[in-house]
Design an enzyme around this catalytic site. Structure first.
Site, PDB file in Angstrom:
ATOM      1  N   ASN A   9      68.297  43.896  61.811  1.00 41.70           N
ATOM      2  CA  ASN A   9      69.381  44.079  60.845  1.00 41.70           C
ATOM      3  C   ASN A   9      68.719  44.249  59.487  1.00 41.70           C
ATOM      4  OD1 ASN A   9      71.525  43.901  59.099  1.00 41.70           O
ATOM      5  ND2 ASN A   9      71.912  41.715  59.458  1.00 41.70           N
ATOM      6  N   LYS A  11      70.001  44.860  56.731  1.00 38.79           N
ATOM      7  CA  LYS A  11      70.862  44.463  55.602  1.00 38.79           C
ATOM      8  C   LYS A  11      70.848  45.548  54.518  1.00 38.79           C
ATOM      9  CE  LYS A  11      69.902  39.691  56.694  1.00 38.79           C
ATOM     10  NZ  LYS A  11      70.173  38.321  56.358  1.00 38.79           N
ATOM     11  N   HIS A  94      79.143  39.573  60.731  1.00 40.28           N
ATOM     12  CA  HIS A  94      77.955  38.895  60.193  1.00 40.28           C
ATOM     13  C   HIS A  94      78.404  37.872  59.144  1.00 40.28           C
ATOM     14  CE1 HIS A  94      74.136  38.196  58.178  1.00 40.28           C
ATOM     15  NE2 HIS A  94      73.553  38.675  59.244  1.00 40.28           N
ATOM     16  N   GLU A  96      77.326  37.192  56.356  1.00 42.67           N
ATOM     17  CA  GLU A  96      77.373  37.712  54.974  1.00 42.67           C
ATOM     18  C   GLU A  96      78.663  38.498  54.737  1.00 42.67           C
ATOM     19  OE1 GLU A  96      73.498  39.526  55.144  1.00 42.67           O
ATOM     20  OE2 GLU A  96      72.611  37.524  55.274  1.00 42.67           O
ATOM     21  N   GLU A 166      74.228  32.908  65.152  1.00 41.03           N
ATOM     22  CA  GLU A 166      73.434  32.846  63.933  1.00 41.03           C
ATOM     23  C   GLU A 166      73.889  31.677  63.057  1.00 41.03           C
ATOM     24  OE1 GLU A 166      71.590  36.984  63.113  1.00 41.03           O
ATOM     25  OE2 GLU A 166      73.421  36.789  61.975  1.00 41.03           O
ATOM     26  N   GLY A 172      67.738  33.909  56.781  1.00 43.11           N
ATOM     27  CA  GLY A 172      66.984  34.266  55.576  1.00 43.11           C
ATOM     28  C   GLY A 172      66.426  33.069  54.832  1.00 43.11           C
ATOM     29  N   SER A 212      65.973  33.615  60.994  1.00 33.37           N
ATOM     30  CA  SER A 212      64.535  33.480  60.742  1.00 33.37           C
ATOM     31  C   SER A 212      63.681  33.622  61.997  1.00 33.37           C
ATOM     32  CB  SER A 212      64.237  32.163  60.015  1.00 33.37           C
ATOM     33  OG  SER A 212      64.929  32.125  58.777  1.00 33.37           O
ATOM     34  N   GLY A 233      66.629  39.765  60.784  1.00 29.64           N
ATOM     35  CA  GLY A 233      66.728  40.342  59.449  1.00 29.64           C
ATOM     36  C   GLY A 233      65.344  40.640  58.888  1.00 29.64           C
ATOM     37  N   GLY A 234      64.848  39.742  58.060  1.00 30.08           N
ATOM     38  CA  GLY A 234      63.607  39.950  57.300  1.00 30.08           C
ATOM     39  C   GLY A 234      62.452  40.531  58.093  1.00 30.08           C
TER      40      GLY A 234
END
Ligand code: PEP
Length: 250
Positions: A9, A11, A94, A96, A166, A172, A212, A233-234
């Protein structure tokens, strides 16, 4: 056997030129074909993903969509726009989107139904906040999200849904749920599916963990019985890390 599924993802990261560079690197990776791999890019990068990932076996998808096919919905993208370019996934619900854009379960449910009606694979996210975890309310929270978000999803369609557990406090932040906690929650989600759709179908639904996930913890997480994949993500923003994640078995 559920095929493992690792999805990045991105983002709100990567301009078209940056995306083009990263996708070129991803295109040249030697990825395990036993693992389903994909990237969910910003909408503006989707056509680049289509072009670069053609014939690579890596799928692509969006991070959100509206449930209508077209019309006066300024700023939105529709399921038909996604299927027209060959997108496979759409991330829905999600945390967010829920938190910053105030998406509620009713809206997310409409999006899930619409995605399925159009042949897209929804990656439905759920998870508790730190406050809820500290109050031991994680199961209540996830149960209410899953039941509401999957309302009216048919038995034929349920196995097409990917669920991503999640915990918000792990997204994150560098904090990962312990592999046992993540497994327990993914198992709990499977039991909710089982109650509604029966054992056979619940065994087919893939449940990812997200929060993470990195090359150094993916092997342990993926070794757990109820964790069938990861939403990342990251660590999905670097081709070499994406390669290590997808190749967790190698
Ligand atoms: C996510 O974006 O869904 C996510 C889990 O992010 P990260 O891997 O960076 O925690």
């Amino acid at each position: 056997m559920r095929k493992p599924v690792i999805v990045g993802n991105w983002k709100m990261n990567k301009t078209v030129s940056e995306a083009s560079q990263l996708l070129e690197e991803i295109k040249n990776l030697d990825l395990d074909s036993e693992v389903e791999a994909g990237v969910c890019t910003p909408a503006i990068d989707l056509l680049v993903a289509k072009e670069k990932l053609e014939d690579t076996g890596v799928n692509f998808g969006a991070q959100n969509m509206y449930f209508e096919e077209s019309g006066a919905f300024t700023g939105e993208i529709s399921p038909t726009m996604l299927t027209d370019i060959g997108a496979k996934y759409v991330i829905l619900g999600h945390s967010e989107r829920r938190e910053y854009f105030k998406e509620d379960d009713e809206l997310i449910n409409k999006k899930v139904i619409s995605a399925l009606d159009h042949g897209l694979t929804p990656i439905l996210c759920c998870g508790e906040s730190l406050e809820e975890r500290e109050a031991d309310k994680q199961e209540d929270k996830v149960k209410s999200q899953i039941e509401a978000d999957l309302k009216d999803v048919s038995s034929e369609d349920i196995e097409k849904v990917i669920i991503a557990y999640e915990p918000i406090w792990a997204i994150g932040t560098g904090k990962t749920a312990s592999s046992d906690d993540a497994d327990k929650m993914c198992g709990f989600i499977r039991s909710i599916i089982e109650d509604k759709y029966g054992t056979d179908l619940s065994e087919k639904v893939r449940i990812q963990y997200g929060g993470s996930v990195k090359p150094n913890n993916v092997v342990e997480l993926m070794g757990k019985e109820n964790i069938d994949g990861a939403l990342v993500g990251g660590a999905s923003l670097k081709a070499s890390d994406f390669e290590s994640l997808v190749n967790f078995n190698k």
